[in-house]
Each structure stands twice: as C-alpha cells, then as structure tokens.
Write a protein that holds these residues in place. Structure first.
Motif, PDB file in Angstrom:
ATOM      1  N   HIS A  15       0.820  -1.212   0.000  1.00 57.42           N
ATOM      2  CA  HIS A  15       0.000   0.000   0.000  1.00 57.42           C
ATOM      3  C   HIS A  15       0.859   1.269   0.000  1.00 57.42           C
ATOM      4  O   HIS A  15       0.687   2.137  -0.856  1.00 57.42           O
TER       5      HIS A  15
ATOM      6  N   GLU B 193      -3.891   0.178  -4.048  1.00 57.13           N
ATOM      7  CA  GLU B 193      -5.108   0.447  -3.286  1.00 57.13           C
ATOM      8  C   GLU B 193      -5.570  -0.874  -2.655  1.00 57.13           C
ATOM      9  O   GLU B 193      -5.227  -1.955  -3.145  1.00 57.13           O
ATOM     10  N   PRO B 194      -6.353  -0.799  -1.585  1.00 56.59           N
ATOM     11  CA  PRO B 194      -6.792  -2.036  -0.924  1.00 56.59           C
ATOM     12  C   PRO B 194      -7.426  -3.065  -1.862  1.00 56.59           C
ATOM     13  O   PRO B 194      -7.136  -4.260  -1.755  1.00 56.59           O
ATOM     14  N   ASP B 195      -8.273  -2.623  -2.789  1.00 59.88           N
ATOM     15  CA  ASP B 195      -8.885  -3.597  -3.701  1.00 59.88           C
ATOM     16  C   ASP B 195      -7.857  -4.234  -4.626  1.00 59.88           C
ATOM     17  O   ASP B 195      -8.002  -5.386  -5.026  1.00 59.88           O
TER      18      ASP B 195
ATOM     19  N   LEU C  73     -11.367  -7.931   1.107  1.00 60.25           N
ATOM     20  CA  LEU C  73     -11.129  -6.496   1.258  1.00 60.25           C
ATOM     21  C   LEU C  73     -11.120  -6.123   2.746  1.00 60.25           C
ATOM     22  O   LEU C  73     -10.306  -5.300   3.184  1.00 60.25           O
ATOM     23  N   ALA C  74     -11.976  -6.749   3.523  1.00 56.87           N
ATOM     24  CA  ALA C  74     -11.997  -6.502   4.972  1.00 56.87           C
ATOM     25  C   ALA C  74     -10.680  -6.908   5.618  1.00 56.87           C
ATOM     26  O   ALA C  74     -10.178  -6.213   6.517  1.00 56.87           O
TER      27      ALA C  74
ATOM     28  N   HIS D 273      -8.146  -4.164   4.875  1.00 49.98           N
ATOM     29  CA  HIS D 273      -8.413  -2.984   5.711  1.00 49.98           C
ATOM     30  C   HIS D 273      -8.030  -3.242   7.170  1.00 49.98           C
ATOM     31  O   HIS D 273      -7.481  -2.367   7.833  1.00 49.98           O
ATOM     32  N   ARG D 274      -8.293  -4.441   7.648  1.00 52.67           N
ATOM     33  CA  ARG D 274      -7.928  -4.810   9.018  1.00 52.67           C
ATOM     34  C   ARG D 274      -6.414  -4.761   9.190  1.00 52.67           C
ATOM     35  O   ARG D 274      -5.898  -4.244  10.186  1.00 52.67           O
TER      36      ARG D 274
ATOM     37  N   LEU E 168      -4.243  -3.024   7.370  1.00 50.87           N
ATOM     38  CA  LEU E 168      -3.788  -1.630   7.287  1.00 50.87           C
ATOM     39  C   LEU E 168      -4.118  -0.871   8.565  1.00 50.87           C
ATOM     40  O   LEU E 168      -3.302  -0.069   9.047  1.00 50.87           O
ATOM     41  N   ALA E 169      -5.277  -1.118   9.141  1.00 56.15           N
ATOM     42  CA  ALA E 169      -5.636  -0.462  10.402  1.00 56.15           C
ATOM     43  C   ALA E 169      -4.666  -0.882  11.501  1.00 56.15           C
ATOM     44  O   ALA E 169      -4.192  -0.041  12.284  1.00 56.15           O
TER      45      ALA E 169
END
Length: 76
Positions: free
Chosen positions: A30, A36-38, A49-50, A53-54, A56-57
């Motif tokens: 990233h 990008e995440p997708d 995708l979740a 995001h998890r 990256l968070a």
C-alpha cells in the motif's frame, strides 16, 4: 480473520490469521508500491477487502513499532 502474533506465525511478525501473510507485506504494498486495498486483494487472492483494511488499520495503529523494527533491521 484476525491479526495474530507469536513465534508460530511468521517468526512473531503480525500476520493475518490462517494465511501466513504478514501485516507488513500489506503495508508495503500500500505505502511503498501504491496499491489500493482492492488491488491488494488481487495480489493476495486469499484475502478479502476486509482483511486488507484490518491489516492496514493494525499497521497504522502500530506504525511506530513497525518503523522501529525496520530501522533496527537496517542497522544490524
């Protein structure tokens, strides 16, 4: 899936449970490669995708730890 840590997971690196994919690998894709995440889900088809995001968070919540680990590795 959740983020797991421990010697049984990628030598203790935070990893997405059940995949062997390190949070750091997602963060590098990233931040440094500009995905990008997708797009990351295309690089790692086992991730939703979740999951991305998890990861990256988690990375951004612990960014100082990741940067410290990277600078220690570079100076060794």
């Amino acid at each position: 899936m959740r983020i797991v840590e421990g010697d049984e997971h990628s030598d203790g690196a935070p990893t997405i449970e059940g995949t062997g994919i390190r949070v750091e690998d997602i963060a590098v894709a990233h931040e440094q490669s500009g995905y990008e995440p997708d797009e990351i889900t295309q690089l790692y088809p086992d991730l939703s995708l979740a999951d991305v995001h998890r990861a990256l968070a988690y990375y951004f919540d612990h960014i100082d730890d990741f940067r410290t680990d990277t600078s220690e590795t570079a100076s060794a």
